[in-house]
Design a protein around this motif. Structure first.
Motif, short mmCIF file in Angstrom:
data_model
loop_
_atom_site.label_atom_id
_atom_site.label_comp_id
_atom_site.label_asym_id
_atom_site.label_seq_id
_atom_site.Cartn_x
_atom_site.Cartn_y
_atom_site.Cartn_z
N VAL A 87 0.83 -1.20 0.00
CA VAL A 87 0.00 0.00 0.00
C VAL A 87 0.87 1.26 0.00
O VAL A 87 0.45 2.30 -0.50
N CYS A 88 2.07 1.15 0.51
CA CYS A 88 2.89 2.35 0.67
C CYS A 88 3.19 2.96 -0.70
O CYS A 88 3.73 2.30 -1.58
N PRO A 89 2.84 4.24 -0.87
CA PRO A 89 3.04 4.83 -2.20
C PRO A 89 4.51 4.98 -2.59
O PRO A 89 4.81 5.18 -3.76
N ILE A 90 5.41 4.87 -1.60
CA ILE A 90 6.82 5.07 -1.92
C ILE A 90 7.55 3.75 -2.09
O ILE A 90 8.64 3.68 -2.61
N CYS A 91 6.95 2.66 -1.58
CA CYS A 91 7.60 1.36 -1.62
C CYS A 91 7.48 0.78 -3.03
O CYS A 91 6.49 0.13 -3.35
N VAL B 165 5.81 9.85 3.53
CA VAL B 165 5.05 11.10 3.44
C VAL B 165 3.92 11.12 4.47
O VAL B 165 3.01 11.92 4.38
N SER B 166 4.00 10.23 5.42
CA SER B 166 3.01 10.08 6.51
C SER B 166 1.58 10.10 6.00
O SER B 166 0.77 10.94 6.39
N CYS B 167 1.30 9.15 5.14
CA CYS B 167 -0.05 9.07 4.57
C CYS B 167 -0.93 8.16 5.43
O CYS B 167 -2.13 8.09 5.22
N ALA B 168 -0.31 7.46 6.37
CA ALA B 168 -1.02 6.53 7.25
C ALA B 168 -1.57 5.31 6.50
O ALA B 168 -2.34 4.55 7.06
N GLY B 169 -1.13 5.13 5.28
CA GLY B 169 -1.59 3.98 4.50
C GLY B 169 -1.25 2.67 5.19
O GLY B 169 -2.08 1.75 5.25
N CYS B 170 -0.03 2.58 5.71
CA CYS B 170 0.39 1.33 6.33
C CYS B 170 -0.46 1.00 7.56
O CYS B 170 -0.90 -0.13 7.75
N THR B 171 -0.69 2.02 8.39
CA THR B 171 -1.51 1.80 9.58
C THR B 171 -2.93 1.40 9.19
O THR B 171 -3.50 0.47 9.75
N HIS C 6 13.75 1.80 5.13
CA HIS C 6 13.81 2.17 3.71
C HIS C 6 12.93 3.38 3.39
O HIS C 6 13.09 4.01 2.37
N LEU C 7 12.01 3.68 4.30
CA LEU C 7 11.12 4.81 4.07
C LEU C 7 11.51 5.99 4.95
O LEU C 7 10.76 6.96 5.06
N SER C 8 12.68 5.88 5.56
CA SER C 8 13.06 6.89 6.56
C SER C 8 13.04 8.30 6.00
O SER C 8 12.57 9.22 6.64
N LEU D 225 6.19 4.04 13.55
CA LEU D 225 7.61 3.71 13.44
C LEU D 225 8.37 4.83 12.71
O LEU D 225 9.57 5.00 12.90
N GLN D 226 7.66 5.58 11.87
CA GLN D 226 8.34 6.58 11.06
C GLN D 226 8.50 7.92 11.79
O GLN D 226 9.32 8.74 11.38
N VAL D 227 7.70 8.13 12.82
CA VAL D 227 7.62 9.47 13.41
C VAL D 227 8.99 10.00 13.85
O VAL D 227 9.38 11.11 13.52
S1 SF4 Z 1 2.80 6.43 6.26
FE1 SF4 Z 1 3.28 4.27 5.82
S2 SF4 Z 1 2.37 3.86 3.81
FE2 SF4 Z 1 2.50 6.11 4.05
S3 SF4 Z 1 4.47 6.70 3.11
FE3 SF4 Z 1 4.84 6.39 5.30
S4 SF4 Z 1 5.51 4.25 5.47
FE4 SF4 Z 1 4.52 4.46 3.45
#
Ligand code: SF4
Ligand code: SF4
Lengths: 282, 164
Positions: free
Chosen positions: A171-175, A213-219, A207-209, A231-233
Motif C-alpha cells: 500500500v505504501c506509495p513510496i515502496c 510522506v506520513s499518509c497513514a496507509g500502512c496503519t 527504507h522509508l526513513s 515507526l516513522q515518526v
Molecule cells: S505512512 Fe506508511 S504507507 Fe504512508 S508513506 Fe509512510 S511508510 Fe509508506
C-alpha cells in the motif's frame, strides 16, 4: 458549489479540452468506492471524493504502462501530492504527464491520519484545515515514550501479530523497488510467520526513513491493526530538526541523506562529539 | 558470565561480558589499520568482538546493521575515516547520515541506539582503536542482550497460547 461538484467541473473541463487523456479518481461500484480511470466526460458524474484512498502508486503504474504520450489527471489529497513529489524525484513518474486536482482533507480525517499537512500544495476548492502533530495524540504518545524495556515489550506485542501479508509494503506509495529485500531470504526468511520483527519491520521502516510522506496507509491497511506509521515518526522528526527537511514538500530538494551537504549546515555537523558516538554524541 | 583472564602464551585474552557478541565493520583505510596495529602490538582486548573489513563504510547499509541485531548480535560498531577524508567521494558522509537516521528508529522500538557505535576517523591509531573497542564492549556488557527482544516476543506468543 460543493467540493465534489467543483472537482467534477474541473475533471470534465480537463477531459473536454483534451488536456488529459484520463483522470484517476474514485467512483462507486455497487455502492462501494473503487478507483476508476475516467476517460469520457459523460462518465464523470459517478466520481466521488470520499473516502481517502491513496492513488499515487496506481497513477505511477498507469503512466508506466500507458503509451508515452498518455497524460493523466489525478484527484489527490495532501498525502498523494507528497507521494507524487517523492516518486517524481526518484524518476518513478513523469510529472509533466500528470495534472493534479488537489482537494483538502477534513479536520477529522487529519486527526485520524495524524497528518501535519492535510492538504496538497494546490487545491481546486475547499478550505485548508490545520494539521496535527503526531505526538499530540494520546495513542501515539503511548507508543513513542517510555523506557527501552517498555518500548521493546510494547512493540513486540504489536509486531508479533503480523501475518506477513505484505500489505504495508504494497500500500505504501513510496515502496516501489523491484526486487524487494523483503522477498529475499538473505534479509527476511520467506514463508515464516510472523515476520521477523527486527529485519522485516525495521528494514521496511528504514527504507522509508527519508521518503515516508506520513499518509497513514500502512496503519490503515494492516489487518491486525499494528500502528505502523508510528515507526516513522522519530525519523521524520530527526530529518525535520537536523535538516529542516520534510519528504514530499519540496520537489526541488534532494533528500539530505543522499546529497553532499556541507559541514555546519545542519546541527548534526556542528557537534564535534558526533564523530564518535561514544563520547557524548547522540 | 564470569570475568576471567586467560594466559595463552604472552597474549592476554580478557573474557569480559563474554555473553555479548559484537561486530565491528572497519574501513580498510582507517579503523582496520588501527585494528591491525592493535593486533601487532598485542594489546589485550575483550574477546567478544569480531572485525569485518570493508573497503569503505558506505558499504555497510543500515539493513546490515538491522540484520546483525536480528542474528543476535548485541552491538554493532561502524568505524570509518573522518568525515571529509573518505577515499570514495565523501561516501562515508552519506553513510554517516543514514546510520544517524537509523538511531531514532532503534530507539523507537526499544533496541536502543547505543548498540550502534559509529566512529569516523577516531580509531586510526592502534591505541585509539583499542580504547574505542574497550569502551564500546563494556557499554554493551552493561546492557541486556539483544535476544531479550526476541524473548519478549516469544513470551508474547506463548501468552496467546501459541508455541513455536
Ligand atoms: S505512512 Fe506508511 S504507507 Fe504512508 S508513506 Fe509512510 S511508510 Fe509508506
Ligand atoms: S500490513 Fe500488518 S500484518 Fe501485513 S505484513 Fe504489514 S505489519 Fe504484517
Amino acid at each position: 458549489m460543493s467540493l465534489r461538484e467543483e472537482v467534477l467541473t474541473r475533471v470534465k473541463a480537463l477531459l473536454k479540452d483534451r488536456r488529459v487523456d484520463g483522470v484517476l479518481g474514485l467512483s462507486l461500484f455497487e455502492k462501494e468506492p473503487v478507483p476508476c480511470l475516467f476517460e469520457d466526460p459523460f462518465d464523470v458524474d459517478a466520481l466521488v471524493i470520499e473516502p481517502k484512498w491513496l492513488l499515487a502508486k496506481l497513477a505511477m503504474n498507469i503512466l508506466k504502462t500507458a503509451p508515452q504520450e498518455y497524460r493523466l489527471g489525478l484527484v489527490c489529497r495532501g498525502c498523494d501530492d507528497r507521494a507524487v513529489t517523492e516518486l517524481a524525484k526518484r524518476n518513478q513518474l513523469d510529472r509533466n504527464r500528470l495534472t493534479l486536482l488537489g482537494i483538502p482533507c477534513t479536520a477529522e480525517q487529519a486527526r485520524k491520519c495524524l497528518c501535519s499537512t492535510p492538504y496538497p500544495r494546490e487545491i481546486v476548492a475547499g478550505e485548508r484545515v490545520e494539521g496535527m502533530y503526531p505526538m499530540n495524540d494520546e495513542q501515539a504518545q503511548l507508543f513513542l515514550t517510555g523506557s527501552m524495556e517498555e518500548r521493546m515489550k510494547r512493540w513486540a506485542r504489536e509486531l508479533n501479530r503480523c501475518i506477513k501479508c505484505y500489505g504495508c509494503r504494497n500500500v505504501c506509495p513510496i515502496c516501489v523497488c523491484i526486487p524487494c529485500k523483503l522477498e529475499d531470504d538473505l534479509w527476511v526468511k520467506r514463508g515464516h510467520i510472523p515476520a521477523d520483527m527486527v529485519s522485516y519491520h525495521l528494514i521496511r521502516a528504514f527504507h522509508l526513513s527519508d521518503t515516508c510522506v506520513s499518509c497513514a496507509g500502512c496503519t490503515d491497511t494492516c489487518p491486525v491493526n499494528i500502528p505502523l506509521m508510528l515507526l516513522q515518526v522519530s525519523m521524520r522528526e530527526t530529518l525535520k530538526s537536523q535538516y529542516a527537511y520534510e519528504p514530499g514538500l519540496d520537489p526541488e530538494r534532494v533528500s539530505p541523506v543522499l546529497t553532499e551537504q556541507e559541514k555546519g549546515e545542519g546541527t548534526l555537523f556542528q557537534e564535534p562529539a558526533w564523530i564518535d558516538s561514544l563520547r557524548g554524541g547522540s | 558470565m564470569t570475568d576471567r583472564t586467560e594466559d595463552s602464551g604472552n597474549i592476554q585474552v580478557v573474557l569480559e561480558g563474554a555473553g555479548r557478541k559484537i561486530v565491528v565493520f572497519a574501513c580498510t583505510w582507517c579503523a582496520l589499520i588501527g585494528a591491525d596495529g592493535a593486533g601487532k602490538k598485542r594489546i589485550s582486548l575483550p574477546a567478544t568482538f569480531r572485525v569485518i573489513p570493508v573497503e569503505c563504510i558506505s558499504r555497510v547499509e543500515a539493513d546490515a546493521v538491522i540484520r546483525a541485531f536480528t542474528s543476535g548480535i548485541d552491538g554493532v560498531a561502524v568505524m570509518g575515516c573522518h568525515l571529509g577524508g573518505c577515499r570514495h567521494n565523501g561516501a562515508n558522509l552519506r553513510s554517516a547520515r543514514k546510520l544517524e537516521l537509523l538511531k531514532p528508529l532503534l530507539d523507537t522500538v526499544g533496541i536502543d541506539s547505543r548498540r550502534l557505535f559509529t566512529s569516523y576517523g577516531t580509531a586510526h591509531e592502534y591505541h585509539q582503536f583499542a580504547q574505542a573497542i574497550e569502551s564500546f564492549c563494556s557499554q554493551i556488557g552493561e546492557m541486556p542482550p539483544v535476544s531479550a527482544w526476541s524473548r519478549s516476543f516469544v513470551r508474547a506468543m506463548s501468552a496467546r497460547g501459541e508455541n513455536e
